[in-house]
Design an enzyme around this catalytic site. Structure first.
Site, mmCIF file in Angstrom:
data_model
loop_
_atom_site.group_PDB
_atom_site.id
_atom_site.type_symbol
_atom_site.label_atom_id
_atom_site.label_comp_id
_atom_site.label_asym_id
_atom_site.label_seq_id
_atom_site.Cartn_x
_atom_site.Cartn_y
_atom_site.Cartn_z
ATOM 1 N N TYR A 21 28.986 29.081 76.726
ATOM 2 C CA TYR A 21 28.985 29.893 77.955
ATOM 3 C C TYR A 21 29.333 31.324 77.597
ATOM 4 C CZ TYR A 21 30.336 31.473 82.675
ATOM 5 O OH TYR A 21 30.446 32.150 83.862
ATOM 6 N N ASP A 24 31.349 35.343 70.409
ATOM 7 C CA ASP A 24 31.956 35.439 71.736
ATOM 8 C C ASP A 24 33.346 34.832 71.616
ATOM 9 O OD1 ASP A 24 32.895 35.168 74.275
ATOM 10 O OD2 ASP A 24 31.054 34.314 75.115
ATOM 11 N N LYS A 31 39.857 37.120 78.783
ATOM 12 C CA LYS A 31 40.969 36.172 78.938
ATOM 13 C C LYS A 31 42.283 36.675 78.340
ATOM 14 C CE LYS A 31 37.845 32.612 80.164
ATOM 15 N NZ LYS A 31 36.557 32.160 79.711
HETATM 16 C C1 LIG Z 1 35.206 32.818 80.290
HETATM 17 C C2 LIG Z 1 34.175 33.115 79.295
HETATM 18 C C3 LIG Z 1 33.251 34.159 79.472
HETATM 19 C C4 LIG Z 1 33.143 34.929 80.760
HETATM 20 O O1 LIG Z 1 34.285 35.691 81.021
HETATM 21 P P1 LIG Z 1 34.584 36.143 82.540
HETATM 22 O O2 LIG Z 1 35.806 36.986 82.386
HETATM 23 O O3 LIG Z 1 34.789 34.880 83.297
HETATM 24 O O4 LIG Z 1 33.417 36.900 83.010
HETATM 25 C C5 LIG Z 1 32.402 34.467 78.448
HETATM 26 N N1 LIG Z 1 32.444 33.777 77.285
HETATM 27 C C6 LIG Z 1 33.304 32.778 77.082
HETATM 28 C C7 LIG Z 1 33.326 32.077 75.763
HETATM 29 C C8 LIG Z 1 34.194 32.397 78.081
HETATM 30 O O5 LIG Z 1 35.017 31.369 77.870
#
Ligand SMILES: *Cc1c(COP(=O)(O)O)cnc(C)c1O
Length: 439
Positions: A144, A239, A267
């Site tokens: 994601y 990511d 995060k």
């Molecule tokens: C949570 C998440 C996102 C998106 O971040 P948001 O702050 O919710 O937009 C992107 N990549 C990863 C791996 C994530 O866990």
């Protein structure tokens, strides 16, 4: 455990907010029932509007690595807010933040702040495209990267490699530039490179997949991606929105010793404030405006309150690396104790863990890909989730989400969790019920 107030609020919320929530996972769709409305939190515990105390294994989906209402973070927010909440002009806090992140993350030289992980990932692929002058990206099934159009794409079926939008509103034009490979399968990536010569700008992945439970990279997978990207002139994008500052002070790049060309963060970096970031080497980042032609901006990017909050948290993590040993030990304790309980009741469970990210899959065999994850018994998880909630343990409300342990999860909290699991399964294995024994 009563959830009367939460139910009242949920009914009210649904009248003015789609599904009653501002992000879909919160609505409990995957497990059913009433989402708990939270009024406050401290350390490892959430308190809902009915004043139930819940042991929190979500930690705001990652940021609360040192527990809720961490005193240094709260003080930083209060102090910063007193000087106004935004200026729309540069501040010293942004430099301190950039310097801190570049110190902590190996290979990172320049970083640009955003307001979410989604924005960070959208911007990172734009940079990869601008830098390489190519259009296509490769992503992995089950990873994601936020809700940007380019990521809401699923693999085409069979021989068709063309992607399809996985959400209405994403155009076919966008979909054709996102190719999908299988996590932990280098051949699937190589095939896409061969089929799309000189067209792939970058490969983006969660180096430890945390949005399909917890799925670590196989030995050699990240190294293999590194060499494929080098061979075909594409950028490797980690990511690290979830893994960053969590599985090591320098995230996956440090833990696995593989250096991507671009990173994204979110995060933990914001300590619970809305923050994301993307960065890389000075050379790659030189294409970003105003140094270069790739446009990217944000009215509230680098917001002073958010910067001070994130900086307070990162400073703790940088100063006290032994925190990571504690996280490792406590997470290991949680995994071992829960697996023992599952074993006592004859449940078949596969368990993955990297640092304080855990994944429990109610199925047998290794879980190394999205196809493997899909074998987990989601109906059983939903029952287990509600059983645990009734015992005061708040798990992520989906079988496909990682569990997070924080530094505030002491040995006692973890033992309480294992006891709760035992009492849930014991209830079910009694002759009058028998849910667990059937599995
Ligand atoms: C949570 C998440 C996102 C998106 O971040 P948001 O702050 O919710 O937009 C992107 N990549 C990863 C791996 C994530 O866990």
């Amino acid at each position: 455990m009563s959830c009367k107030q939460s139910q009242v609020l949920f009914d009210r919320a649904k009248k003015c907010i789609p599904g009653g929530v501002n992000s879909p996972a919160r609505a409990f769709k995957a497990v059913g029932g009433t989402p708990r409305f939270i009024s406050r939190a401290e350390g490892a515990f959430l308190y809902d509007e009915d004043d139930n105390r819940l042991v929190d294994y979500i930690g705001s989906w990652g940021p609360m690595i040192l527990g809720h209402a961490y005193p240094m973070v709260i003080k930083a927010v209060q102090d910063a807010a007193g000087y106004s909440t935004s200026f729309g002009a540069p501040t010293k806090a942004e430099i301190l933040m950039a310097e801190c992140v570049c110190r902590m993350v190996p290979g990172l030289e320049k970083i640009r702040m955003t307001n979410s992980g989604t924005e960070a990932c959208m911007s990172a692929i734009r940079v990869a495209r601008g830098y390489t002058d190519r259009d296509k990206i490769i992503k992995f099934e089950g990873c994601y990267h936020g809700h940007g159009d380019s990521f809401l794409i699923k693999a085409g079926s069979g021989a068709l490699t063309l992607g399809h939008p996985s959400s209405p509103g994403v155009t076919k034009g966008t979909a054709k530039d996102t190719l999908t490979a299988d996590f932990n399968d280098l051949d699937s990536v190589k095939k896409l490179f061969i089929e799309n010569p000189d067209e792939i700008a970058g490969v983006i992945l969660e180096p430890v997949a945390g949005n399909m439970g917890c799925v670590p990279p196989r030995d050699g997978f990240l190294e293999g991606l590194r060499s494929l990207c080098d061979q075909y002139g594409a950028l490797l994008i980690f990511d690290e929105v979830m893994t960053g500052f969590r599985i090591a002070p320098g995230g996956a790049a440090e833990r696995y010793g593989v250096k991507p060309d671009l990173f994204t963060f979110g995060k933990v970096i914001g300590a619970g404030m809305p923050v994301g970031a993307f960065g890389g080497s000075s050379e790659v980042m030189s294409v970003v405006a105003p140094d270069g032609p790739v446009y990217q901006a944000g009215t509230l990017s680098g917001n002073p309150v958010a910067m001070h909050a994130g900086l307070a948290l990162l400073t703790e993590l940088e100063q006290y690396p032994e925190i990571y040993d504690d996280l490792e030990n406590r997470s290991d304790q949680l995994g071992r104790e829960l697996m023992q309980v599952f074993d006592e009741y004859g449940l078949t469970v596969t368990y993955n863990r990297v640092g304080s990210m855990l994944g429990f899959f109610f199925c047998d065999g290794l879980v190394e890909s999205f196809a493997d994850v899909s074998r987990t018994d989601t109906a059983f998880f939903a029952e287990f989730f509600h059983g645990m909630l009734e015992e005061g343990i708040y798990l992520p409300p989906s079988a496909y989400e990682a569990w997070f342990v924080s530094h505030a999860h002491t040995g006692d909290v973890i033992r309480e969790t294992a006891r709760a699991a035992r009492s849930v399964l014991k209830k079910w294995s009694s002759p009058s019920q028998g849910t667990a024994s059937a599995r």
